[in-house]
Design a protein around this motif. Structure first.
Motif, PDB file in Angstrom:
ATOM      1  N   ILE A 264      -4.097  -2.091   6.241  1.00  9.97           N
ATOM      2  CA  ILE A 264      -5.055  -3.062   5.715  1.00  9.97           C
ATOM      3  C   ILE A 264      -5.539  -4.319   6.165  1.00  9.97           C
ATOM      4  O   ILE A 264      -4.622  -4.920   7.052  1.00  9.97           O
ATOM      5  CB  ILE A 264      -4.204  -3.606   4.347  1.00  9.97           C
ATOM      6  CG1 ILE A 264      -4.016  -2.172   3.254  1.00  9.97           C
ATOM      7  CG2 ILE A 264      -5.267  -4.597   3.622  1.00  9.97           C
ATOM      8  CD1 ILE A 264      -4.071  -2.504   1.623  1.00  9.97           C
TER       9      ILE A 264
ATOM     10  N   TRP B 134      -9.731  -5.371   3.390  1.00  7.43           N
ATOM     11  CA  TRP B 134      -9.603  -6.295   2.150  1.00  7.43           C
ATOM     12  C   TRP B 134     -10.863  -7.012   1.452  1.00  7.43           C
ATOM     13  O   TRP B 134     -11.536  -7.354   2.224  1.00  7.43           O
ATOM     14  CB  TRP B 134      -8.383  -7.414   2.367  1.00  7.43           C
ATOM     15  CG  TRP B 134      -8.160  -7.717   1.004  1.00  7.43           C
ATOM     16  CD1 TRP B 134      -8.710  -9.217   0.416  1.00  7.43           C
ATOM     17  CD2 TRP B 134      -6.888  -7.651   0.088  1.00  7.43           C
ATOM     18  NE1 TRP B 134      -7.912  -9.608  -0.591  1.00  7.43           N
ATOM     19  CE2 TRP B 134      -6.990  -8.681  -0.876  1.00  7.43           C
ATOM     20  CE3 TRP B 134      -6.167  -6.569   0.125  1.00  7.43           C
ATOM     21  CZ2 TRP B 134      -6.154  -8.503  -2.046  1.00  7.43           C
ATOM     22  CZ3 TRP B 134      -5.287  -6.478  -1.200  1.00  7.43           C
ATOM     23  CH2 TRP B 134      -5.080  -7.312  -1.992  1.00  7.43           C
TER      24      TRP B 134
ATOM     25  N   ARG C 157       0.911  -1.319   0.061  1.00  7.22           N
ATOM     26  CA  ARG C 157      -0.073   0.084  -0.016  1.00  7.22           C
ATOM     27  C   ARG C 157       0.738   1.147  -0.092  1.00  7.22           C
ATOM     28  O   ARG C 157       0.473   2.196  -0.796  1.00  7.22           O
ATOM     29  CB  ARG C 157      -1.166  -0.112   1.379  1.00  7.22           C
ATOM     30  CG  ARG C 157      -2.044   1.075   1.086  1.00  7.22           C
ATOM     31  CD  ARG C 157      -3.037   0.999   2.299  1.00  7.22           C
ATOM     32  NE  ARG C 157      -3.998   1.760   1.778  1.00  7.22           N
ATOM     33  CZ  ARG C 157      -5.029   2.147   2.549  1.00  7.22           C
ATOM     34  NH1 ARG C 157      -5.139   1.661   3.948  1.00  7.22           N
ATOM     35  NH2 ARG C 157      -6.029   2.886   2.229  1.00  7.22           N
TER      36      ARG C 157
END
Length: 819
Positions: free
Chosen positions: A591, A637, A76
């Motif tokens: 995440i 996610w 990310r």
RNA sequence: GGGGGUGUGGCGGAACUGGUAGACGCGCUAGACUCAAAAUCUUGUUGCCUCAGGCAGUGGGAGUUCAAGUCUCCCCACCCCUACCA
């Protein structure tokens, strides 16, 4: 002919169009690997100093190469700055975007204890695995600059810098009560203690006295706060650092106690007339010094012992205030001469202030609770509140305070300090929560501290020509219960000669904390192979500062603060020419798994980047990482949402079928194109990657609606897409017949005039309620807009019989009829 | 206790200095293609109603304004960091 020509399978755009019948699906597996190899073979992302170009230094936190491999959280941050780096390159900047490995650390060592595999072996394997994974997602790192903190060529300079700290009296050996993890058998910095437990293993942390190397970071406390002012850091990072450093202004006052002055720190010297007792930390030196003078030594000793056994956690969660009075000696309040009792209690901490307090129970809840438990008097000195219920911690006019009566807080403080100064028992004082940095670890897998102890000469640094001091290869990594480092067992290595007198000496067997190597790695990237200096002056002058540093919030109080301090120290020594290392700091959100939980091996909800790259491709993975949600916020996610961007990749590929080199773009085409250019450019700069991707999607949707797509429109799409999905963009660029690398092409420039609509849809409101819309030419005169609005059937119906009081027209936006 | 943040459809999330709430994506709906499925393409998708229209609607409640997701005040919920820091 440029170097790329030899990779082209087909000559021209027309040749590629002919192949379409054969392959109608995008084969990302072959194509991504192909371009990764070409980029690597041709060193497309290699960068050198180029004084004709403006430099841009983008930095991401280098990973700890854990055995678990890359987490989907890593890409990310890496993809985000990759997008920024790629755009900057296309805009003509000379971009340094490096990567390396923070390779020393506890997990490798714990793994070795469990399996017998040496940390050097497992770390090497992990780095290879990480490298493979990072390369598989097409990040534009300059791999020639890859570094590893466990490489002797690297840690030679970490050791060298420690010696500089020592030579400048910034590193000293001290006996300190440290946080000790009985499970890991290792001393921990405050920053590594989480809720009173070891950050690594979760065992409760206890206090233990040990000789430690300590780095005097507190000398920089003020500057670490003050210099934040000029930095472009996100506010929450600044706030957290300021909070952590914890500057508080107050006074240090002396109370007579036995033959000594008992020093206390207080932020409210003006409440001194409300002091009814004092409290020492159980570890305070006076407790032992006066032990034989106290009337109740057994009771005192028992309490001191009990406290020492308590973990940080137990000590901080105890609701009840406990303590023991030091009977036989009273303290004298210098303000009014009153004799007051003195206690020890574990609610007073030895590490902060002077380890002793003056207690003002009327105006401090903790003192209040203690006073209630021990039946001590409570004297109110600030007007307001009801002190029979609880302490009054708000402000108020001073009462019962002799010469301070009637003053407010500010004036009271001033006058109290003035009085203390005049009478020689105190002065103003600034205190910090930040403690000096405990720099020793009783472990194996880290940088050896380059110091030797000589009976005659004391602690001596190694001669710089003897660096690096390499970590000896041993096989038994268990520390003993006394907390001696595993290195103590390597007797051949430990016994050495004193660099000063040549006599017998012993090496330091503790190692550095894992924050050491990461405190300066961004400097090494500037000149990673230099064996004369940690980096040449020329390279530092060109590349520093880091223009943009992105990383996790969890590093705000540890790594980010340490490295800022380290850099400032180097600056003071003249080794770097900027007083701060990073111009701009941003932070990405975590995440999480699809249910909002953290991903972890134990929960079994970890997503492996390898699977995503294998099944959906690197480009789809990158696009999804950017599309997943607001960059600075946590995101969940979702495999389903990943399908969305996967389809998008397929659509971009499929559009090629309709691309036509012979037709000219219409006005509408250009409008869609320039809108997209403007939006994507702006949104990348603002790190609004999720909406940047949606702009690209909107543009692709527009093109899907065309029967034939002008080549220019498609090529512009590829350029805008290149930072996000470089493989796809590069492949389609080649298929458009181009003989250059798209990653080296120039970034398109948007034209606001061409992007502007001819007509606008304007909402028509009546008394603020939507009643319809009208379509009028852009920038129409207000009167014209009004006229059209009033002619609407629905509007006529609504205002029938009513008097129009006012009509508000906001150009190109809205008409509001107030009736 | 202190500091920071978040709250918008079935879901992830858009919305510039107050100006058409729900961009984009997921899911779902209907259709095309197919023996069928997948894939793909097309269509619709905030809810409710007496459905050419209307009403409600951005955690709850007040307020400012012609106009509030956005500004002010008061609540509620959740998350992160930190914590007996004198």
């Amino acid at each position: 002919m440029s170097g790329i020509a030899k990779y082209n399978e087909k000559e021209s755009f027309e040749d590629w169009k002919k192949t379409w019948e054969i392959e109608d699906r995008y084969n990302f597996r072959t194509i991504e690997k192909k371009w990764q190899k070409i980029w690597e073979d041709e060193k497309i992302y290699h960068v050198d100093i180029d004084k004709n170009k403006e430099k841009f230094y983008a930095l991401v936190e280098f990973p700890y190469p854990s055995g678990a491999g890359l987490h989907v959280g890593h890409p990310r941050s890496y993809t985000a700055l990759d997008v920024i780096s790629r755009k900057k390159r296309m805009q003509g900047f000379n971009v340094l975007y490096p990567i390396g490995f923070d390779a020393f650390g506890l997990p490798a060592e714990n793994y070795a204890i469990k399996t017998g595999i040496h940390p050097a072996v497992s770390t090497k394997a992990n780095i290879e695995n990480f490298t493979r994974q990072l390369k598989s997602i097409g990040l534009s790192f300059d791999w020639d600059r890859c570094i590893s903190t466990c490489d002797p060529e690297y840690y030679k300079w970490t050791q060298w810098m420690f010696i500089q700290l020592f030579k400048h009296n910034m590193a000293y050996k001290g006996k300190m009560a440290i946080n000790w993890c009985p499970e890991c058998k290792v001393g921990l910095a405050n920053e590594e203690v989480v809720n009173g437990c070891c950050e690594r293993c979760g065992a409760p942390v206890v206090r233990k006295n040990k000789e430690q190397w300590i780095v005097a970071i507190t000398k920089y406390a003020d500057r670490l706060i003050d210099d934040l002012k000029d930095l472009d850091f996100v506010d929450r990072v600044k706030a957290q650092q300021i909070n952590w450093i914890g500057r508080s202004e107050g006074a240090e006052l002396d109370f007579e106690f036995g033959d000594d002055k008992l020093k206390v720190f207080t932020t409210r010297p003006d409440t001194a007339f409300g002091v009814t007792y004092m409290v020492l930390a159980p570890e305070h030196p006076f407790v032992q010094k006066y032990m034989n003078k106290f009337e109740n030594p057994e009771e005192i000793k028992a309490y001191v012992e009990a406290t020492a056994k308590k973990s940080e956690l137990q000590r901080s969660i105890s609701e009840e205030k406990t303590g023991v009075e030091l009977k036989g000696i009273k303290a004298k309040n210098p303000f009014n001469g009153k004799m007051i009792p003195v206690f020890i209690s574990d609610y007073v901490l030895t590490g902060y202030g002077t380890g002793a307090i003056m207690a003002v129970p009327a105006h401090d809840q903790r003192d209040y609770d203690f006073a209630k438990a021990f039946n001590l008097p409570i004297i109110q000195v600030l007007a307001g509140g009801d002190i029979s219920e609880k302490a009054w911690e708000e402000d108020g006019e001073h009462i019962n305070s002799e010469f301070l009566n009637g003053l407010n807080k500010e004036d009271g403080m001033k006058k109290a300090i003035e009085y203390a100064k005049e009478h020689g028992f105190g002065n103003s004082k600034v205190n910090f929560k930040l403690r000096d940095w405990i720099f020793s670890r009783q472990r194996y897998w880290g940088e050896p501290i380059p110091m030797v102890y000589c009976e005659k000469c004391g602690w001596q640094p190694l001669d710089e020509k003897d660096l690096p001091l390499e970590l000896p290869y041993i096989n038994d990594f268990l520390p003993n219960d006394e907390g001696d480092s595993p290195l103590a067992k390597a007797t051949d290595w430990v016994n050495t000669t004193c660099p000063k007198c040549g006599g017998h000496a012993r090496r330091e067997t503790d190692i550095m904390p894992n924050w050491a190597g990461s405190s300066w790695y961004f400097l090494r990237y500037c000149d990673p192979h230099n064996d004369k200096e940690f980096a040449s002056k020329e390279s530092l002058d060109y590349w520093m500062n880091v223009d943009w540093y992105n990383g996790g919030m969890e590093h705000t109080t540890l790594h980010l603060l340490y490295s800022r301090f380290w850099h400032k120290f180097l600056y003071d020594c003249g080794y770097v020419n900027t007083k701060e290392p990073y111009k701009r700091r941003t932070s990405h959100g975590m995440i999480l798994a699809s249910n909002g939980e953290k991903m972890s091996k134990s929960r079994g909800n970890v997503i492996n980047p390898d699977d995503i790259v294998e099944n959906y491709g690197a480009d789809a993975f990158r696009l999804y990482e950017m599309f997943i949600g607001p960059f600075e916020q946590a995101a969940m996610w979702s495999d389903e949402s990943l399908m969305g961007v996967y389809r998008f990749v397929g659509k971009v590929y499929a559009l090629f079928k309709k691309v036509d080199a012979d037709i000219k773009p219409s006005e509408d085409d250009l409008r869609a194109m320039h809108k997209c250019i403007l939006e994507v450019s702006e949104r990348i700069d603002q790190m609004k990657f999720n909406t940047a991707v949606s702009s690209l999607m909107t543009y692709v949707n527009y093109m899907s609606g065309l029967n034939k797509i002008p080549l220019e429109l498609y090529k512009t799409l590829l350029k805008l897409l290149a930072p996000f999905a470089p493989h796809l963009a590069e492949e389609m660029w080649a298929r458009c017949g181009e003989k250059t690398y798209i990653v080296q092409e120039s970034w398109p420039v948007g034209d606001k005039n061409l992007a502007a609509d001819n007509t606008v849809t304007i909402a028509v409101q009546i008394c603020g309620k939507m009643r319809g819309t009208i379509e009028v030419p852009m920038n129409s005169a207000n009167e014209d807009v009004q006229k059209v609005a009033l002619s609407l059937e629905n509007v006529k119906k609504q205002i029938e019989g009513k008097e129009i009081r006012k009509i508000i027209v906001v150009p190109n936006r809205i008409v509001n009829i107030v009736a």
